[in-house]
Design an enzyme around this catalytic site. Structure first.
Site, short mmCIF file in Angstrom:
data_model
loop_
_atom_site.label_atom_id
_atom_site.label_comp_id
_atom_site.label_asym_id
_atom_site.label_seq_id
_atom_site.Cartn_x
_atom_site.Cartn_y
_atom_site.Cartn_z
N ALA A 51 0.79 -1.24 0.00
CA ALA A 51 0.00 0.00 0.00
C ALA A 51 0.83 1.29 0.00
CB ALA A 51 -0.98 -0.05 1.17
N ARG A 92 -5.65 -0.07 -9.24
CA ARG A 92 -5.99 -1.08 -8.22
C ARG A 92 -6.98 -0.45 -7.23
NH1 ARG A 92 -1.23 -4.42 -5.52
NH2 ARG A 92 -2.90 -5.96 -5.34
N ASP A 240 -3.82 -2.67 3.96
CA ASP A 240 -4.08 -1.93 2.72
C ASP A 240 -5.13 -0.86 2.90
OD1 ASP A 240 -3.02 -4.73 1.74
OD2 ASP A 240 -2.65 -3.24 0.18
N ASN A 250 -6.31 -6.53 4.22
CA ASN A 250 -4.90 -6.83 3.95
C ASN A 250 -4.88 -8.06 3.03
OD1 ASN A 250 -2.07 -6.22 4.38
ND2 ASN A 250 -1.95 -8.15 5.51
N LYS A 251 -3.71 -8.46 2.64
CA LYS A 251 -3.54 -9.56 1.69
C LYS A 251 -4.42 -10.76 2.05
CE LYS A 251 -1.76 -9.68 -1.35
NZ LYS A 251 -2.52 -9.42 -2.61
O1 MRU Z 1 -1.18 -7.23 -3.58
P1 MRU Z 1 -0.08 -6.59 -2.79
O2 MRU Z 1 1.21 -7.32 -2.85
O3 MRU Z 1 0.05 -5.12 -3.14
O4 MRU Z 1 -0.60 -6.65 -1.29
C1 MRU Z 1 0.18 -6.08 -0.30
C2 MRU Z 1 -0.31 -6.30 1.07
O5 MRU Z 1 -1.39 -6.83 1.28
C3 MRU Z 1 0.53 -5.77 2.19
O6 MRU Z 1 0.45 -6.59 3.30
C4 MRU Z 1 0.01 -4.38 2.56
O7 MRU Z 1 -0.08 -3.56 1.43
C5 MRU Z 1 0.83 -3.73 3.57
S1 MRU Z 1 2.32 -3.10 2.88
C6 MRU Z 1 3.15 -2.19 4.04
#
Ligand code: MRU
Length: 348
Positions: A51, A92, A240, A250-251
């Protein structure tokens, strides 16, 4: 510590230099970008991801996209800027930092309305560089607050990648691990592989290993056994988008880890800058969850791992209910429940 900055401008400030994260861990290659379309593509294809790093790249990307504008009036320039903004915002949907950074750039543009277009472009450059610098400062503070909750020799579990390459400094969830490492804390980190795109094994394990932190990669379905075996003292993840009530996107897979942590009585910490907290979004139900190409599931890394003709469902994020979260750690301090009240307080 040697800080990796995943997105920065070159010296002439006419290109963005991006670490292409899709190539890690086998290749460390930087690419140069000077077109809006290439910034969009880099965000969409996760060459830059995480993020805060997406926010930084968006700031630079929109500056590069409008810096050579031929507009002669503020109104024409503003129109071009807004088109570029709308376009980048479509790359995104989930990480709020993308929109936060683009709004911040627009606010700066509007604030400078009375100035010449050359001066306005300079201000946009300044703003994009401020976003990067402030992100580095925020990461450092988050890391310090995070470390204050941990003790030497702890076993820590993380999911996805919320490290230096997902931000522009120490990272968020990985920040306390780096700071602890500098103080010889001897953490043992377990990194969930994080299917389908393996940010945990490709990126987190790579980052931590680069500086000599003890890291063990596990498949996502192994989190329960390492918790049960007493190997995990705390879970640290990034975010995120944090809704006003403390629900956290989050992921994908994060919410499952949080539910397990509750079962095993392990603290579950979310770490992120206030730029990831979206007080306009009331609850996790209001967060737009990105759906990605099904190929990421059955053919992510070159081998077909499922019959391509079956159905697939590939949400890139999930929402962890605030009831599973022990604390949300920001650069402004450690926020504990009740989140609706206490998140509001840190913005006052
Ligand atoms: O799809 P991504 O790789 O952009 O997803 C990232 C995540 O979910 C991270 O855990 C989140 O952005 C935190 S980054 C400091």
């Amino acid at each position: 510590m040697n800080i990796i900055v995943p997105a920065k401008l070159n010296e002439a400030k006419d290109k963005m230099i991006l670490l292409d994260q899709t190539l890690l861990p086998t290749e460390t290659r930087y690419i140069e970008i000077d077109k809006l379309e290439d910034t969009w593509d880099a965000i969409k294809k996760l060459r830059v991801r995480g993020a805060p790093a997406i926010g930084v790249a968006a700031g630079f990307g929109i500056y590069l996209g409008v810096k050579d504008s031929k507009a002669n009036t503020y109104d024409d320039f503003y129109e071009e800027f807004m088109e570029a903004k709308k376009y980048l915002a479509s790359s995104r949907p989930t990480a709020v930092n993308l929109f936060w950074a683009l709004n911040r750039m627009e606010d700066r543009l509007v604030k400078e309305k009375e100035k010449s277009l050359d001066e306005i472009k300079k201000s946009l450059l300044e703003e994009s560089e401020d976003i990067l610098r402030e992100d580095q400062e925020m990461c450092k503070k988050i890391s310090e607050y995070g470390l204050s909750l941990l003790k030497p020799n702890m076993g820590l579990l993380t999911h996805c990648n919320a490290g230096g390459i997902a931000t522009s400094g120490y990272g968020t969830a990985l920040g306390p691990m780096y700071l602890g490492h500098e103080k010889s804390y001897g953490f043992k980190v377990f990194s969930d592989e994080t299917r389908p795109l393996n940010q945990g094994s490709r990126l987190t394990a790579w980052e931590l290993n680069e500086v000599g932190i003890d890291v063990t990669v596990i498949c996502d379905d192994m989190a329960s056994i390492v918790m049960k075996q007493g190997k995990i003292d705390a879970v640290l993840v990034g975010c995120d988008r944090v809704a006003a009530n403390g629900d956290v996107a989050n992921k994908i897979g994060t919410s499952g880890v949080a539910i397990l942590a509750k079962e095993y009585n392990i603290p579950f910490y979310v770490l992120g800058p206030t730029s990831t907290i979206d007080m306009e979004t009331a609850t996790g139900d209001d967060i737009n969850i990105e759906l990605r190409d099904s190929k990421e599931i059955y053919n992510g890394f070159g081998k077909i791992t499922a019959p391509p003709e079956v159905k697939f469902y590939n949400p890139a994020f999930d929402v962890t209910d605030h009831k599973y979260i022990t604390a949300i750690i920001t650069e402004k301090g450690i926020v504990k429940p009740p989140y609706d009240e206490n998140l509001r307080k840190i913005f006052q």
